[in-house]
Design a protein around this motif. Sequence first.
Motif, short mmCIF file in Angstrom:
data_model
loop_
_atom_site.label_atom_id
_atom_site.label_comp_id
_atom_site.label_asym_id
_atom_site.label_seq_id
_atom_site.Cartn_x
_atom_site.Cartn_y
_atom_site.Cartn_z
N UNK A 236 0.80 -1.18 0.10
CA UNK A 236 0.06 -0.16 0.19
C UNK A 236 0.92 1.28 0.11
N UNK A 237 2.15 1.33 0.66
CA UNK A 237 2.92 2.43 0.76
C UNK A 237 3.47 2.67 -0.56
N UNK A 238 3.99 1.42 -1.31
CA UNK A 238 4.32 1.66 -2.65
C UNK A 238 3.35 2.53 -3.39
N UNK A 239 2.29 1.75 -3.55
CA UNK A 239 1.25 2.16 -4.39
C UNK A 239 0.87 3.64 -3.94
N UNK A 267 9.40 7.17 3.20
CA UNK A 267 9.95 7.76 4.52
C UNK A 267 8.70 7.67 5.51
N UNK A 268 7.61 8.28 5.32
CA UNK A 268 6.57 8.30 6.45
C UNK A 268 6.25 7.11 6.87
N UNK A 269 6.25 5.99 5.88
CA UNK A 269 5.76 4.65 6.18
C UNK A 269 7.15 3.65 6.89
N UNK A 270 8.37 4.54 7.12
CA UNK A 270 9.09 3.79 7.72
C UNK A 270 10.13 3.01 6.65
N UNK A 271 9.87 3.37 5.44
CA UNK A 271 10.69 2.32 4.47
C UNK A 271 11.70 3.15 3.62
N UNK A 272 11.92 4.65 3.98
CA UNK A 272 12.78 5.28 3.01
C UNK A 272 13.99 4.37 2.74
N UNK A 273 14.73 3.99 3.78
CA UNK A 273 15.87 3.13 3.46
C UNK A 273 15.63 1.94 2.53
N UNK A 274 14.33 1.52 2.31
CA UNK A 274 14.36 0.33 1.57
C UNK A 274 13.91 0.63 -0.04
N UNK A 275 14.04 2.15 -0.28
CA UNK A 275 13.64 2.62 -1.59
C UNK A 275 15.30 2.84 -2.45
N UNK A 276 15.70 1.91 -2.88
CA UNK A 276 17.08 1.92 -3.36
C UNK A 276 17.51 2.46 -4.74
N UNK A 277 16.35 2.94 -5.42
CA UNK A 277 16.84 3.48 -6.67
C UNK A 277 16.02 4.88 -6.96
N UNK A 278 16.07 5.45 -8.32
CA UNK A 278 15.23 6.87 -8.47
C UNK A 278 13.87 6.39 -8.70
N UNK A 279 13.01 7.16 -8.97
CA UNK A 279 11.53 6.95 -9.08
C UNK A 279 11.42 6.76 -10.27
N UNK A 280 12.18 7.29 -11.44
CA UNK A 280 11.48 6.97 -12.83
C UNK A 280 12.68 7.35 -13.95
N UNK A 281 12.18 7.17 -15.12
CA UNK A 281 13.10 7.53 -16.16
C UNK A 281 12.15 7.83 -17.55
#
Length: 348
Positions: A236-239, A267-281
């Motif tokens: 849900x956080x990713x969506x 980050x708000x979901x406590x997952x900031x350090x699990x997102x290890x790449x950029x958002x898009x291209x």
Amino acid sequence: MSADNLDALVVTHLPNIFYLSSFSGSSAILVVTPSDATLITDPRYTVQAKQELAETKAKVQIARGPLLMAAGEQLKAIRARHVGFEAARITVVQKGTLDGAAGKRTRWVAWDGRIEKARAVKDTEEIQTIREAGAIACAAWADILPLVKVGALESDLAAEIEYNMRRKGASGPAFDLIVASGERGALPHARASRKAIKKNELVVFDLGAILRGYSSDLTRTVFVGRAPREVRRCYKAVLEAQEAARLALKPGVHSEEVDAAARRVLQGAGLGDKFIHSTGHGLGLEVHEMPRIARGDKSVLQPGMVVTLEPGVYFEGQGGIRTEDDALVTERGAEYLTQANRELIELG
Ligand code: ZN
Ligand code: ZN
């Protein structure tokens, strides 16, 4: 070219050559001058080049030897002094060949990124093609969902998707398809392996179709079994991160602001350090092109740009969750070009 006082421009990057001339072969150099353009290719492409360039005013030259040599000789023949070239797209050895044939009087001007910048803004026809390429990817993925079950091999699922895409009109896959189950899902770029899917695993699918030269790029994550509460929460956080990025995507905004919007949610979901790449291209004739949607990127977004939005979270030894859609920047905001189901699907 005239602003930079160029007598000629040597284009070596094949997607740029396709963009300017419609030539889709794998061996060519385009020499552009203020008054004309010449596509230099080898004898295998004699007929194809003539056909594909029929609607342009460009000339076709069939080279018997190295294309760079022929390009250099042409520059010498027309006495081109200031010559632009794609410095980041050519090797030192290739530049040496070009130099040798063009002669000592040539002044080389690194002319990188200009054609790519033009390519970033798509016209109506290009947008329609990417939309169709996206629809093919979405349908090819949805069609194989019944095959996603315990014991299925990642590589078999990838093969089925690729077969489906071709049956639906794609000229091929846009890249090596990713099917990453269980702990392999923690590797954002894991290609499909011979691993069999097990009970209670997440499976990440990342796929794209090429249609008339243009690519789509789609990622979906499913769960085999009943998803535990923590998996649902992360999904849900990713969506939500993806939707935040889509809402931030609009003309006049810097790329980094779109990236930040997705990052803030995770980050708000406590997952900031699990997102290890950029958002898009950016997406078009290449799967990765301008603009990047990344930290520190100051590209100004414009209507007609097509970019992916693909936040994800990765847990070493356990698995990964990513959702990716292709989005068009419109006059007022952004619209998805890919429509596959975004909700968490539980299978098997
Ligand atoms: Zn992708
Ligand atoms: Zn992508």
